[in-house]
Design an enzyme around this catalytic site. Structure first.
Site, PDB file in Angstrom:
ATOM      1  N   PHE A   1      -8.484  -2.699  -2.165  1.00 32.21           N
ATOM      2  CA  PHE A   1      -7.308  -1.961  -2.632  1.00 32.21           C
ATOM      3  C   PHE A   1      -7.744  -0.698  -3.386  1.00 32.21           C
ATOM      4  CE2 PHE A   1      -5.546  -6.196  -2.088  1.00 32.21           C
ATOM      5  CZ  PHE A   1      -4.279  -5.955  -1.615  1.00 32.21           C
TER       6      PHE A   1
ATOM      7  N   TYR B   1      -0.617   2.093  -4.346  1.00 35.06           N
ATOM      8  CA  TYR B   1      -1.792   1.427  -3.798  1.00 35.06           C
ATOM      9  C   TYR B   1      -1.827   1.557  -2.274  1.00 35.06           C
ATOM     10  CZ  TYR B   1       1.398  -2.314  -2.375  1.00 35.06           C
ATOM     11  OH  TYR B   1       2.423  -3.025  -1.787  1.00 35.06           O
TER      12      TYR B   1
END
Length: 311
Positions: free
Chosen positions: A303, A232
């Protein structure tokens, strides 16, 4: 004696006339330029019983060359009787006459015999089977061509196909595969560039979390209780990166167990291995009013996540 004196006087007169006639006569034959190599052609008729003297006036050397042609008639020599003793047979004997080319009578061609022709006759008869002579290309028929097996025919047909599986048009069998592949690749890239990419659909789930799938994975979907491995990049709305996991060990957590912020438990659910998703998480589903290091309070977090695998 009066008669004798008269004859002596006549002889004296003849001698005087001969002396007068014997005086030399000078004649210019040609004129040559000094210091140069020149040639002059002169035809002279010389009478019998005459003395001829050639004289060159000057310093240059003169060379006199030529042929003397005897123009006296043959009967004047008085040699007619020399041939009277020859018989008719001897007068026509040619054995002593030389010839430039001597031909043996046996070598003469007989008109009745067939002459050698300049054209070679072609033998149309087939050569013996055990002959090792290679036949001409024009003599090879379809029956003489080697028969191909099914596997060989299939292999040959594959060679005549382009990279995309389509058959190469007639006359293009010698096209290199690399050139065809490059052309097809360029064509596909052009088509993909012209074709507008479908806009990813964004949907909103519990708590106002927005999900946008950029790539759908494969396999089973992640559900509550599964342990998932994630990559991520976390950003603020202004694009500032505050956290990331792009190498090393992937980030692992158990989905729905409260081990991460609520926006992750809601946003990662339903993803498949290899899938990529954009999560837009409002502050109440993130850190709220508290904030964290590098994250101001009441911040909406963005994200970009990728599900590596489901354990």
């Amino acid at each position: 004696m009066p008669g004798a004196s008269n004859s002596d006087d006549e002889d004296d007169e003849e001698e005087e006339e001969e002396e007068e006639d014997s005086e030399p006569i000078t004649t210019v034959l040609c004129s040559l330029t000094p210091g140069k190599i020149e040639q002059a052609t002169i035809d002279l008729i010389l009478e019998e019983d005459q003395e001829i003297q050639f004289e060159a006036v000057g310093k240059n050397t003169v060379y006199l060359t030529g042929n003397f042609v005897d123009q006296t008639p043959a009967h004047a020599h008085g040699d007619e009787d020399d041939f009277s003793d020859l018989s008719d047979e001897d007068s026509y004997d040619l054995e002593d006459v030389s010839s430039d080319v001597e031909i043996n009578p046996d070598d003469l061609e007989d008109d009745s015999a067939p002459s050698n022709s300049r054209f070679e006759e072609i033998n149309t008869e087939e050569p013996p089977k055990d002959s090792k002579k290679r036949p001409r290309d024009s003599d090879v028929t379809d029956a003489d061509e080697p028969k191909l097996s099914k596997a060989e025919k299939k292999k040959l047909s594959k060679k005549l196909k382009a990279v995309n599986g389509e058959a190469i048009p007639t006359g293009q069998e010698n096209v290199e595969p690399k050139a065809v592949e490059k052309k097809e690749k360029s064509k596909k890239e052009k088509e993909s560039a012209e074709k507008p990419k479908p806009k990813a659909e964004t949907k909103e789930v519990t708590g106002g979390v927005k999900l946008t799938d950029h790539k759908v994975g494969s396999g089973p979907q992640a559900k509550k209780g599964d342990t998932v491995s994630m990559r991520y990049v976390g950003k603020l709305q202004n694009g500032k990166v505050f956290d990331s996991n792009l190498k090393g060990q992937p980030f692992k957590f158990r989905l729905g167990a409260g081990e991460v912020i609520k926006g992750w438990d809601v946003g990662v659910a339903g993803m498949q291995a290899g899938g990529e998703r954009l999560l837009t998480i409002p502050a109440p589903m993130a850190y709220g009013k508290k904030g964290q290091a590098g994250i101001p309070a009441n911040s909406t977090l963005i994200f970009e996540v990728k599900l590596v695998k489901i354990n």
